[in-house]
Design an enzyme around this catalytic site. Structure first.
Site, PDB file in Angstrom:
ATOM      1  N   SER A  63       0.860  -1.176   0.000  1.00 14.19           N
ATOM      2  CA  SER A  63       0.000   0.000   0.000  1.00 14.19           C
ATOM      3  C   SER A  63       0.898   1.228   0.000  1.00 14.19           C
ATOM      4  O   SER A  63       2.083   1.144   0.347  1.00 14.19           O
ATOM      5  CB  SER A  63      -0.887   0.000   1.251  1.00 14.19           C
ATOM      6  OG  SER A  63      -1.510   1.258   1.443  1.00 14.19           O
ATOM      7  N   TYR A  82      -2.197  -1.412  10.308  1.00 16.00           N
ATOM      8  CA  TYR A  82      -2.192  -1.487   8.844  1.00 16.00           C
ATOM      9  C   TYR A  82      -0.891  -0.957   8.235  1.00 16.00           C
ATOM     10  O   TYR A  82      -0.234  -1.640   7.447  1.00 16.00           O
ATOM     11  CB  TYR A  82      -3.388  -0.724   8.275  1.00 16.00           C
ATOM     12  CG  TYR A  82      -3.553  -0.914   6.783  1.00 16.00           C
ATOM     13  CD1 TYR A  82      -4.092  -2.096   6.283  1.00 16.00           C
ATOM     14  CD2 TYR A  82      -3.163   0.066   5.886  1.00 16.00           C
ATOM     15  CE1 TYR A  82      -4.231  -2.293   4.920  1.00 16.00           C
ATOM     16  CE2 TYR A  82      -3.301  -0.119   4.515  1.00 16.00           C
ATOM     17  CZ  TYR A  82      -3.836  -1.287   4.043  1.00 16.00           C
ATOM     18  OH  TYR A  82      -3.966  -1.478   2.680  1.00 16.00           O
TER      19      TYR A  82
END
Length: 317
Positions: free
Chosen positions: A159, A171
């Protein structure tokens, strides 16, 4: 005539740069209930690959099977369950045989809990890291001998938050870990002909970035906070959090396909205009510039200098 010849040249160049024998190659994609995984599984199926798609739910399996050709296989997988991983590895072995596994697309993941670091507990980090990082490493190590046999490809979905940590929670940590693991794996496997690519999507509309789920989880985190921490942020802090998402997830899945089919896949793929024009360039900026830009995007807490019960007020010393 020029256009015809020009088009013919482009077609020939594409053939030279693309691998042969797609129909004899098997690819395993994780996280195919929805989003990137579901889309790329169907895309690779149409391309002619033998696709094994893993899902978390029976409904995910049945929906994907209904939308794909009979050649696509689905299987349930929980990345945190060793027995579930064993079953998937055994299936891949039986399907691929002596050929080995051409492609492994590590797409499965979760985003929540996500939010300000002060709102988190250790268990919140573990929930995300166990899936996004440890689970991804686990299935990669189990299938690596089969990928090595095929001199194949490993595609890991990271990401932009693996390059720029926008907020707290597991995350961003997990995606930084995916980046690091991919770098070391790529170098280790280079001598064996295995190529490793990282996909770095911007913010796309998928189940992982479901705004309603993220907002509901933020509210859960908020409700369990001690009153002094709530007071320092202010009641309107949550209302000012906003996430803008891109809906065209094919920008990501085409990167995945290129990494699996190109003779010369890229090491990293930035996917989405925000990734290419904002987040990835920002990751190369001096830290003070990155901090300034990111802080400008988030709401400011009500009290920017609140001294908690375990802190010392140094403002007057």
């Amino acid at each position: 005539l020029f256009q015809s010849t020009h088009g013919g040249y482009i077609s020939e160049i594409k053939k030279i740069k693309t691998i042969d024998g797609v129909r004899d190659k098997c690819v395993l994609v994780t996280g195919c209930d929805s989003g990137f995984g579901n889309h790329v599984a169907r895309q690779l199926d149409r391309r002619g690959f033998q696709v094994i798609a893993t899902c978390m739910t029976e409904k995910g399996c049945s929906d994907l099977e209904a939308a794909a050709s009979p050649n696509l296989r689905t299987v349930l997988l929980n990345l945190t369950d060793g027995a579930s991983l064993d079953r998937v590895v055994e299936l891949v072995r039986s399907v691929t045989g002596a050929r080995g596994l051409w492609g492994l697309v590590n797409n499965a993941g979760r985003s929540i809990p996500i939010g300000p670091t002060e709102w988190m507990q250790v268990e919140d980090f573990k929930k995300v890291l166990d899936v996004n990082l440890i689970g991804m490493i686990d299935i990669t190590l189990r299938l690596l001998p089969l990928v090595k046999r095929a001199r194949g490809r490993i595609v890991n979905v990271a990401s932009v938050m693996g390059r720029v940590a926008l907020t707290g929670g597991g995350y961003a940590l997990s995606k930084w870990g995916v980046e690091s693991f991919s770098d070391s794996l790529r170098r280790d496997m280079r001598a064996f002909g295995v190529k490793v690519s990282v996909i770095e999507p911007g913010f796309f509309k998928t189940a992982v970035t479901n705004v309603d789920l993220i907002e509901a989880d933020l509210l859960r985190l908020w409700n369990r906070l001690p009153q002094d921490i709530k007071d320092s942020y202010g009641d309107k802090y949550l209302e000012n959090c906003e996430l803008k998402l891109c809906k065209d997830i094919s920008k990501v899945t085409w990167c995945m396909e290129h990494a699996l089919t190109s003779r010369y896949p890229r090491t990293r793929y930035g996917a989405g205009w925000d990734a290419k024009l904002v987040w990835l360039p920002l990751s190369y900026c001096p830290t003070f510039i990155t901090d300034f830009v990111i802080c400008a995007l988030f709401p400011v807490p009500k009290d920017t200098r609140v001294v908690g019960p375990s802190q010392v007020d140094v403002s007057s010393t």
